[in-house]
Design an enzyme around this catalytic site. Structure first.
Site, short mmCIF file in Angstrom:
data_model
loop_
_atom_site.label_atom_id
_atom_site.label_comp_id
_atom_site.label_asym_id
_atom_site.label_seq_id
_atom_site.Cartn_x
_atom_site.Cartn_y
_atom_site.Cartn_z
CG HIS A 128 -13.28 5.32 -1.69
ND1 HIS A 128 -14.31 5.45 -1.44
CD2 HIS A 128 -12.86 4.61 -2.98
CE1 HIS A 128 -14.67 6.06 -2.81
NE2 HIS A 128 -13.91 5.29 -3.73
CD GLU A 129 -10.50 2.54 -4.95
OE1 GLU A 129 -10.62 1.86 -5.51
OE2 GLU A 129 -10.40 3.73 -5.31
CG HIS A 132 -15.57 1.57 -5.68
ND1 HIS A 132 -17.13 1.95 -5.76
CD2 HIS A 132 -14.45 2.36 -5.31
CE1 HIS A 132 -16.71 3.20 -6.63
NE2 HIS A 132 -15.25 3.24 -5.86
CD GLU A 197 -15.61 7.38 -6.76
OE1 GLU A 197 -15.72 7.40 -5.76
OE2 GLU A 197 -15.35 6.01 -7.86
#
Length: 295
Positions: A128-129, A132, A197
């Site tokens: 997930h990071e 980003h 998100e």
């Protein structure tokens, strides 16, 4: 991404309008100068500042071999250079990414994340990071946060812009703008955070190869983060939007001011996705006590 850029353009215009309304042409010029200066500083220094705020400690292949190998593997899969890796010594499970571009990015995970999550769940969070970073959300959110800060700064100094004809709104209007402008800026910032998100969840699921890993991690993060304090985050609430889940104990706050979408909705969206055929098996995730030391 188009929606995000439109929101950022609106935010920049809003900074100028606030300056114009508070101080006329002089206020407009001051507003744009402040916004430009803050964004220039944030572009080059925000990652270091945020990591210092949270006491993040750099780790490498020797000091955290399993975490390093996992991150390196997924970064390669995402087509990204290996980011700098940090550990934050707090019991709250959480993580964030920062950096102005993929070549100068960092991923920070908390000690609580590694102690309370299975390997698969940690992989989902790291993915997930990395999403980003791949989507350049770290720069987007930095710029948006500094623009919101510029609006708040203008509101704080509104009474010094001059009087009478230089203040288009008049005294009452100026006072109202001092109160309402920072709230409006914060709402735009939070709206951007929530949009990004969902995108990072979907991209992260593709990076790690199994949506269930991230869905399971979010469920456990939601259960644990609200019960465990993150002292550094409470002292620096402006960084809350950077974390994978809200690190602050603000469960009673209205959803309009939430920095993250509801975890239940994020999990539901992830579970609509299907793992690709070459992904790791979708079997039951191992419990965190079976994961072994993370270093």
């Amino acid at each position: 991404m188009a929606r995000t850029y439109l929101l950022m353009a609106a935010m920049t215009a809003f900074v100028g309008v606030v300056g114009l309304m508070l101080g006329g042409e002089a206020g407009l010029i001051i507003a744009l100068v402040i916004a430009a200066g803050m964004n220039t500083y944030a572009y080059w220094n925000s990652d270091k500042a945020v990591l210092r705020m949270h006491g993040a400690r750099a780790v490498d292949q020797r000091t955290a071999p399993e975490l390093w190998a996992m991150t390196e593997s997924m970064a390669r899969r995402a087509g990204l250079p290996m980011p700098a890796l940090y550990i934050i010594e707090t019991d709250q499970p959480n993580a964030f990414a920062t950096g102005r571009n993929p070549e100068n990015a960092a991923v920070a995970v908390t000690r609580g994340l590694m102690q309370n999550m299975s390997r698969e769940e940690v992989a989902g969070v790291v993915a997930h990071e990395l999403a980003h970073i791949k989507n350049r959300d770290t720069l987007t959110m930095t710029i948006t946060a500094t623009l919101a800060g510029a609006v708040s700064m203008l509101a704080n100094f509104a009474m010094f812009f001059g009087g009478g004809r230089d203040r288009p709104l008049g005294l009452i209007g100026t006072i109202a703008m001092m109160i309402l402008a920072p709230l409006a800026a914060a709402m735009v910032q939070m709206a951007i955070s929530r949009v990004r998100e969902y995108e990072a969840d979907a991209e992260g699921a593709a990076i790690c190869g199994n949506p269930e890993w991230l869905a399971s991690a979010l469920a456990r993060l939601g259960a644990l983060s609200g019960r465990i304090d993150n002292i550094a985050a409470e002292r620096n609430p402006a960084t809350a939007h950077m974390f994978i889940v809200n690190p602050l104990h603000m469960q009673a706050v209205d959803s309009l001011f939430a920095t993250h979408p509801p975890i239940e909705k994020r999990i539901a969206e992830l579970r609509k996705l299907r793992a690709p055929r070459n992904a790791a098996p979708r079997g039951r995730l191992r419990q965190s006590q079976d994961t072994g030391p993370w270093g």
